[in-house]
Design a protein around this motif. Structure first.
Motif, PDB file in Angstrom:
ATOM      1  N   THR A  55       0.834  -1.189   0.000  1.00 44.23           N
ATOM      2  CA  THR A  55       0.000   0.000   0.000  1.00 44.23           C
ATOM      3  C   THR A  55       0.875   1.247   0.000  1.00 44.23           C
ATOM      4  N   ILE A  56       0.588   2.156  -0.891  1.00 47.87           N
ATOM      5  CA  ILE A  56       1.251   3.454  -0.885  1.00 47.87           C
ATOM      6  C   ILE A  56       0.322   4.402  -0.145  1.00 47.87           C
ATOM      7  N   SER A  57       0.876   5.038   0.862  1.00 48.61           N
ATOM      8  CA  SER A  57       0.065   5.962   1.647  1.00 48.61           C
ATOM      9  C   SER A  57       0.896   7.184   1.984  1.00 48.61           C
ATOM     10  N   THR A  58       0.249   8.184   2.508  1.00 49.41           N
ATOM     11  CA  THR A  58       0.993   9.356   2.951  1.00 49.41           C
ATOM     12  C   THR A  58       1.937   8.975   4.085  1.00 49.41           C
ATOM     13  N   HIS A  59       1.545   8.009   4.904  1.00 49.66           N
ATOM     14  CA  HIS A  59       2.406   7.559   5.994  1.00 49.66           C
ATOM     15  C   HIS A  59       3.667   6.878   5.451  1.00 49.66           C
ATOM     16  N   SER A  60       3.516   6.056   4.416  1.00 50.47           N
ATOM     17  CA  SER A  60       4.698   5.396   3.853  1.00 50.47           C
ATOM     18  C   SER A  60       5.624   6.418   3.196  1.00 50.47           C
ATOM     19  N   LEU A  61       5.073   7.456   2.593  1.00 50.83           N
ATOM     20  CA  LEU A  61       5.909   8.509   2.013  1.00 50.83           C
ATOM     21  C   LEU A  61       6.625   9.288   3.109  1.00 50.83           C
ATOM     22  N   ARG A  62       5.958   9.503   4.220  1.00 45.61           N
ATOM     23  CA  ARG A  62       6.560  10.187   5.365  1.00 45.61           C
ATOM     24  C   ARG A  62       7.720   9.358   5.919  1.00 45.61           C
ATOM     25  N   HIS A  63       7.503   8.052   6.035  1.00 48.38           N
ATOM     26  CA  HIS A  63       8.543   7.152   6.508  1.00 48.38           C
ATOM     27  C   HIS A  63       9.746   7.170   5.555  1.00 48.38           C
ATOM     28  N   THR A  64       9.473   7.162   4.271  1.00 43.69           N
ATOM     29  CA  THR A  64      10.536   7.221   3.275  1.00 43.69           C
ATOM     30  C   THR A  64      11.317   8.524   3.396  1.00 43.69           C
ATOM     31  N   ALA A  65      10.619   9.632   3.606  1.00 42.04           N
ATOM     32  CA  ALA A  65      11.298  10.929   3.737  1.00 42.04           C
ATOM     33  C   ALA A  65      12.246  10.921   4.933  1.00 42.04           C
ATOM     34  N   GLY A  66      11.814  10.376   6.053  1.00 40.77           N
ATOM     35  CA  GLY A  66      12.661  10.305   7.237  1.00 40.77           C
ATOM     36  C   GLY A  66      13.872   9.424   7.017  1.00 40.77           C
ATOM     37  N   THR A  67      13.659   8.277   6.397  1.00 39.65           N
ATOM     38  CA  THR A  67      14.750   7.344   6.123  1.00 39.65           C
ATOM     39  C   THR A  67      15.758   7.947   5.157  1.00 39.65           C
ATOM     40  N   LEU A  68      15.272   8.560   4.092  1.00 42.07           N
ATOM     41  CA  LEU A  68      16.175   9.156   3.099  1.00 42.07           C
ATOM     42  C   LEU A  68      16.943  10.340   3.672  1.00 42.07           C
ATOM     43  N   ALA A  69      16.303  11.097   4.550  1.00 42.97           N
ATOM     44  CA  ALA A  69      16.997  12.231   5.174  1.00 42.97           C
ATOM     45  C   ALA A  69      18.175  11.738   6.009  1.00 42.97           C
ATOM     46  N   LEU A  70      17.958  10.683   6.790  1.00 41.19           N
ATOM     47  CA  LEU A  70      19.056  10.124   7.586  1.00 41.19           C
ATOM     48  C   LEU A  70      20.147   9.551   6.692  1.00 41.19           C
ATOM     49  N   ARG A  71      19.738   8.860   5.647  1.00 44.83           N
ATOM     50  CA  ARG A  71      20.695   8.271   4.714  1.00 44.83           C
ATOM     51  C   ARG A  71      21.536   9.348   4.040  1.00 44.83           C
ATOM     52  N   ALA A  72      20.953  10.520   3.844  1.00 46.76           N
ATOM     53  CA  ALA A  72      21.658  11.626   3.183  1.00 46.76           C
ATOM     54  C   ALA A  72      22.527  12.418   4.160  1.00 46.76           C
ATOM     55  N   GLY A  73      22.503  12.022   5.438  1.00 49.71           N
ATOM     56  CA  GLY A  73      23.389  12.667   6.392  1.00 49.71           C
ATOM     57  C   GLY A  73      22.729  13.600   7.386  1.00 49.71           C
ATOM     58  N   ALA A  74      21.398  13.685   7.373  1.00 52.44           N
ATOM     59  CA  ALA A  74      20.712  14.545   8.342  1.00 52.44           C
ATOM     60  C   ALA A  74      20.900  13.974   9.747  1.00 52.44           C
ATOM     61  N   LYS A  75      20.942  14.836  10.712  1.00 49.56           N
ATOM     62  CA  LYS A  75      21.036  14.433  12.116  1.00 49.56           C
ATOM     63  C   LYS A  75      19.652  13.994  12.597  1.00 49.56           C
ATOM     64  N   LEU A  76      19.648  13.148  13.612  1.00 46.29           N
ATOM     65  CA  LEU A  76      18.390  12.638  14.147  1.00 46.29           C
ATOM     66  C   LEU A  76      17.472  13.776  14.583  1.00 46.29           C
ATOM     67  N   ARG A  77      18.022  14.791  15.199  1.00 44.19           N
ATOM     68  CA  ARG A  77      17.219  15.936  15.658  1.00 44.19           C
ATOM     69  C   ARG A  77      16.564  16.656  14.475  1.00 44.19           C
ATOM     70  N   GLN A  78      17.275  16.758  13.359  1.00 47.14           N
ATOM     71  CA  GLN A  78      16.714  17.406  12.169  1.00 47.14           C
ATOM     72  C   GLN A  78      15.529  16.602  11.635  1.00 47.14           C
ATOM     73  N   VAL A  79      15.676  15.285  11.619  1.00 47.70           N
ATOM     74  CA  VAL A  79      14.574  14.441  11.139  1.00 47.70           C
ATOM     75  C   VAL A  79      13.407  14.497  12.121  1.00 47.70           C
ATOM     76  N   GLN A  80      13.716  14.560  13.401  1.00 48.58           N
ATOM     77  CA  GLN A  80      12.662  14.690  14.414  1.00 48.58           C
ATOM     78  C   GLN A  80      11.851  15.955  14.160  1.00 48.58           C
ATOM     79  N   ASP A  81      12.531  17.065  13.901  1.00 47.92           N
ATOM     80  CA  ASP A  81      11.836  18.320  13.607  1.00 47.92           C
ATOM     81  C   ASP A  81      11.048  18.228  12.304  1.00 47.92           C
ATOM     82  N   LEU A  82      11.654  17.628  11.291  1.00 49.69           N
ATOM     83  CA  LEU A  82      10.997  17.471   9.985  1.00 49.69           C
ATOM     84  C   LEU A  82       9.681  16.717  10.116  1.00 49.69           C
ATOM     85  N   LEU A  83       9.711  15.644  10.890  1.00 50.65           N
ATOM     86  CA  LEU A  83       8.528  14.795  11.007  1.00 50.65           C
ATOM     87  C   LEU A  83       7.579  15.229  12.124  1.00 50.65           C
ATOM     88  N   GLY A  84       8.019  16.196  12.942  1.00 51.90           N
ATOM     89  CA  GLY A  84       7.160  16.707  14.000  1.00 51.90           C
ATOM     90  C   GLY A  84       7.011  15.773  15.183  1.00 51.90           C
TER      91      GLY A  84
END
Length: 75
Positions: free
Chosen positions: A15-44
């Motif tokens: 299933t493709i959902s907005t939640h799965s896209l959100r999860h992908t965004a968080g994962t890709l941000a970390l993979r690209a070098g974002a800090k955990l705190r930055q991803v925490q802020d991004l995802l709220g």
């Protein structure tokens, strides 16, 4: 409906959902070098433990033996 109109690929049973896209965004941000705190802020997320789930996903990928053999998974 909008996801299908956008032409996003998916496979039967997944299933493709907005939640799965959100999860992908968080994962890709970390993979690209974002800090955990930055991803925490991004995802709220209020609790960093919620965001830490994404680090486990990134670690699983980094430790995947298939990647050491040059095998591409999921493409």
């Amino acid at each position: 409906m909008y996801l299908k109109e956008a032409g996003l690929k998916h496979t039967p049973g997944r299933t493709i959902s907005t939640h799965s896209l959100r999860h992908t965004a968080g994962t890709l941000a970390l993979r690209a070098g974002a800090k955990l705190r930055q991803v925490q802020d991004l995802l709220g997320h209020k609790d960093p433990r919620t965001t830490s789930i994404y680090t486990h996903v990134a670690q699983r990928r980094a430790n995947n033996p298939a990647l050491k053999l040059g095998i591409t998974i999921g493409q």
